[in-house]
Design a protein around this motif. Structure first.
Motif, short mmCIF file in Angstrom:
data_model
loop_
_atom_site.label_atom_id
_atom_site.label_comp_id
_atom_site.label_asym_id
_atom_site.label_seq_id
_atom_site.Cartn_x
_atom_site.Cartn_y
_atom_site.Cartn_z
N ALA A 1 0.75 -1.08 0.09
CA ALA A 1 -0.03 -0.03 -0.11
C ALA A 1 0.79 1.21 0.06
O ALA A 1 2.07 1.23 0.45
N VAL A 2 0.27 2.35 -0.40
CA VAL A 2 0.97 3.40 -0.41
C VAL A 2 0.42 4.35 0.68
O VAL A 2 -0.70 4.68 0.74
N PHE A 3 1.37 4.87 1.57
CA PHE A 3 1.00 5.31 2.90
C PHE A 3 1.10 7.01 2.79
O PHE A 3 2.21 7.42 2.17
N ALA A 4 0.44 7.79 3.28
CA ALA A 4 0.42 9.32 3.42
C ALA A 4 0.57 9.53 4.75
O ALA A 4 -0.37 9.17 5.66
N PHE A 5 1.71 10.33 4.94
CA PHE A 5 1.93 10.72 6.31
C PHE A 5 2.04 12.26 6.73
O PHE A 5 2.83 12.64 6.00
N GLY A 6 1.41 12.55 7.77
CA GLY A 6 1.52 14.14 7.87
C GLY A 6 2.46 14.46 8.83
O GLY A 6 3.23 13.53 9.48
N GLN A 7 2.47 15.38 9.26
CA GLN A 7 3.63 15.94 10.16
C GLN A 7 3.37 15.63 11.67
O GLN A 7 2.27 15.68 12.07
N PRO A 8 4.33 14.53 11.81
CA PRO A 8 4.39 14.29 13.44
C PRO A 8 4.47 15.08 14.56
O PRO A 8 4.89 16.17 14.25
N ALA B 1 12.16 18.09 21.07
CA ALA B 1 12.89 19.29 20.50
C ALA B 1 14.32 18.46 19.64
O ALA B 1 15.20 18.75 19.74
N GLY B 2 13.97 17.41 19.36
CA GLY B 2 14.91 16.38 18.65
C GLY B 2 14.63 16.48 16.98
O GLY B 2 13.95 17.21 16.48
N PHE B 3 15.24 15.27 16.48
CA PHE B 3 14.90 15.16 14.98
C PHE B 3 13.42 14.67 14.79
O PHE B 3 12.98 14.04 15.82
N SER B 4 12.92 14.93 13.81
CA SER B 4 11.54 14.40 13.51
C SER B 4 11.58 13.95 11.95
O SER B 4 12.40 14.32 11.24
N VAL B 5 10.36 13.33 11.84
CA VAL B 5 10.27 12.94 10.38
C VAL B 5 8.84 13.34 9.87
O VAL B 5 7.92 13.35 10.49
N SER B 6 8.74 13.96 8.68
CA SER B 6 7.49 14.33 8.02
C SER B 6 7.67 13.89 6.40
O SER B 6 8.57 14.45 5.78
N ASN B 7 6.54 13.41 6.10
CA ASN B 7 6.42 13.07 4.61
C ASN B 7 7.84 12.47 4.03
O ASN B 7 8.11 12.99 2.86
N GLY B 8 8.31 11.58 4.60
CA GLY B 8 9.52 10.79 4.10
C GLY B 8 10.79 11.59 4.30
O GLY B 8 11.66 11.13 3.73
N ARG B 9 10.65 12.81 4.81
CA ARG B 9 12.01 13.56 5.11
C ARG B 9 12.34 13.57 6.72
O ARG B 9 11.35 13.64 7.43
N ASP C 1 14.87 1.91 -8.21
CA ASP C 1 13.62 1.11 -7.87
C ASP C 1 13.48 0.95 -6.30
O ASP C 1 12.09 1.25 -5.81
N TYR C 2 14.37 0.53 -5.26
CA TYR C 2 14.26 0.52 -4.13
C TYR C 2 14.17 1.85 -3.46
O TYR C 2 13.04 1.72 -2.67
N LEU C 3 14.89 2.52 -3.58
CA LEU C 3 14.76 3.77 -2.86
C LEU C 3 13.45 4.52 -3.33
O LEU C 3 13.16 5.21 -2.63
N GLY C 4 13.36 4.53 -4.68
CA GLY C 4 12.12 5.28 -5.18
C GLY C 4 10.90 4.92 -4.51
O GLY C 4 9.96 5.61 -4.64
N ARG C 5 10.72 3.74 -4.35
CA ARG C 5 9.37 3.09 -3.58
C ARG C 5 9.14 3.79 -2.45
O ARG C 5 8.03 4.06 -1.80
N PHE C 6 10.16 3.99 -1.38
CA PHE C 6 9.87 4.50 -0.08
C PHE C 6 9.71 6.24 -0.54
O PHE C 6 8.82 6.51 0.34
N ARG C 7 10.34 6.77 -1.33
CA ARG C 7 9.91 8.12 -1.73
C ARG C 7 8.56 8.30 -2.21
O ARG C 7 7.78 9.26 -1.67
N SER C 8 8.12 7.38 -2.97
CA SER C 8 6.62 7.24 -3.65
C SER C 8 5.86 7.09 -2.23
O SER C 8 4.63 7.67 -2.48
N ILE D 1 14.04 7.19 4.08
CA ILE D 1 15.00 5.91 3.68
C ILE D 1 16.44 6.45 3.65
O ILE D 1 16.45 7.74 3.35
N VAL D 2 17.34 5.89 4.33
CA VAL D 2 18.85 6.24 3.82
C VAL D 2 19.55 5.05 4.01
O VAL D 2 18.88 3.84 3.95
N VAL D 3 20.37 5.13 2.90
CA VAL D 3 21.39 4.31 2.78
C VAL D 3 22.59 4.11 3.86
O VAL D 3 23.47 4.76 3.78
N GLY D 4 22.32 3.22 5.00
CA GLY D 4 23.01 3.38 6.14
C GLY D 4 24.48 2.60 5.95
O GLY D 4 25.26 2.93 6.87
N GLU D 5 24.57 1.68 5.02
CA GLU D 5 25.93 1.36 4.57
C GLU D 5 25.98 1.00 3.15
O GLU D 5 25.06 0.58 2.48
#
Length: 462
Positions: A18-25, A30-38, A235-242, A247-251
């Motif tokens: 499924a494709v998920f849409a996530f709003g601002q958490p 006061a630390g890092f946060s995630v919003s819309n895949g960023r 393809d792999y990274l793009g599916r997370f973006r979509s 997503i990060v390339v951790g290694e």
């Protein structure tokens, strides 16, 4: 480092469930946060990781690596830790010092437990549950560091067996960390020795993201031989973006025993799409993958071909890294200097309590600026910044005299000598030549008692 894996056959690409849409958490304490895949830092500024992995748990004496990694342009370092299940446990005090080293060098710290590597296939590996126990055991040194620390629960938490448990085990680990009071951004690795050739993480990332009550989880893919074409990478990274999932390339590496990853495509796609990457690894590899060292013997002046590629090549760290905005306005900390593990430095790096003093240079000479970067009972970290004047110089010598009995015990990026309270510091081979107006810095650890007055410093150019 990871076990060499052999992936038999090619896994069929499948669509995301499924494709998920996530709003601002909600903002994460006061630390890092995630919003819309960023990923966003505590100031709400988007942050894209550009850095390397450092095997701290196996080389705890290599504290200079933090400063040297920063000096080559990185904004992030992923730090290998041991939970005590397979490798020696890194104590809370050691982790506090690692965080302090990251902050002093204006690096974001991604802390990971390596003992989970290949669980289900490697009999020595431990579970994500045990890694979670470790994080909760050192929670006191993690809390309050949300602006600077990302918690990577466990490295490559499943091998090529038993990985169907990844979704449940990862979700449960996240929930326990949140229940234990950790509000940091959490990073989770894929199974299959991190490479997720089964697409278990890819297809279940939305479920895991939603299991986090703070919606503050980032996914990490490790790219080695499985990712040997640009099409597979995009393809792999793009599916997370979509899907609006972070997503990060951790290694990743430029070569591997299981195949030849396409590092050019990894770096170019990541740069074009605002995706973080962390190369493996700074130095100290063994087991036949020594070619993945970026430096020879932890020496930043001896970059390997892989080190040159990732730091100085196209879409590399030096050209693309942007420092986290949370460091803006903080005390000038050593970009080429470590805080030794022997120093009892605290987990915070306060701004200097005394103003720096500068001696004006003659034409074509140099200035020297002395700053107290960090201070604790009985000791302090000092830094001297040397700046060339209106003409280039080929070397420099700085001098100062302590007036309150201070004594230097350790130094870096300069040759420091003294006669009583009078100190002289000369450039080393790699930082003597400065263009007009260019700067370099050296640092030291010293003792003090009662008063720590800032001395006047002179600079002579050659």
């Amino acid at each position: 480092m990871k076990k060499m894996l052999s992936v038999a056959g090619a896994a069929l690409l499948t669509a995301l469930a499924a494709v998920f849409a996530f709003g601002q958490p909600a903002h994460a304490a006061a630390g890092f946060s995630v919003s819309n895949g960023r990923l966003y830092d505590a100031n709400g500024t988007e942050f894209v990781m550009r850095g390397v992995n450092h095997a701290h748990t196996w080389y705890p004496q290599q504290t200079s690596s933090f400063a040297n990694i920063k000096a080559l342009g990185a904004n992030t370092v992923r730090v290998v830790l041991g939970s005590g299940d397979r490798w020696t446990k890194n104590s809370a005090a050691d982790v506090a010092n690692v965080i302090s080293l990251c902050k002093a060098n204006r690096l974001i710290c991604v802390l990971e437990v390596h003992d989970t590597t290949g669980y289900g296939e490697d009999g020595a590996a431990t579970t994500l549950a045990r890694a979670t126990d470790y994080w909760l055991s050192i929670a006191d040194v993690l809390k309050g560091q949300e602006k600077y620390v990302i918690v990577n629960i466990g490295n490559e938490p499943f091998g090529n067996q038993g990985y169907s448990a990844w979704t449940t085990d990862t979700s449960n680990a996240i929930k326990r960390l949140r229940a234990g009071g950790l509000t940091h951004t959490i990073m989770v690795d894929g199974p299959n020795w991190g490479q997720d050739w089964s697409f278990t993480m890819r297809d279940n990332a939305g479920t895991v993201f939603n299991a986090d009550p703070q919606r503050n989880t980032v996914f990490s893919i490790h790219m080695y031989g499985v990712f040997d074409t640009a099409a597979e990478i995009s393809d792999y990274l793009g599916r997370f973006r979509s899907a609006g999932l972070p997503i990060v390339v951790g290694e990743f590496g430029f070569n591997h025993s299981d195949g030849n990853p396409d590092e050019d495509a990894i770096m170019s796609y990541s740069q074009a799409n605002g995706i973080g990457y962390l190369g493996w690894s700074w130095s100290g590899n063994g087991g036949g993958v020594e070619y993945l060292d970026m430096t020879t013997g932890f020496n930043p002046a001896q970059l390997t071909s892989w080190g040159q590629r990732i730091f100085n090549g196209a879409n590399g760290i030096a050209a693309t890294a942007r420092e986290a905005s949370v460091f803006a306005g903080s005390s000038p900390s050593p970009t080429t200097s470590p805080t030794p593990t022997t120093s009892p430095s605290p987990t915070t790096s306060p701004s200097p309590t005394t103003p720096p003093t500068t001696t004006p240079p003659p034409a074509g000479g140099c200035t020297a600026t002395y700053t107290v970067v960090n201070s604790w009972q009985g000791g302090f970290q000092g830094e001297v910044k040397v700046t060339a004047g209106s003409a280039a110089i080929t070397g420099w010598t700085t001098k100062w005299t302590f007036t309150n009995g201070q004594a230097v015990s350790q130094s870096w990026n300069a040759t420091v000598s003294n006669s009583g309270s009078a100190y002289t510091a000369r450039n080393v081979d790699y930082n003597g030549r400065l263009g007009a107006g260019a700067s370099t810095s050296f640092g030291f650890i010293a003792s003090w008692n009662g008063t720590n007055a800032v001395p006047a410093v002179t600079c002579a150019a050659s």
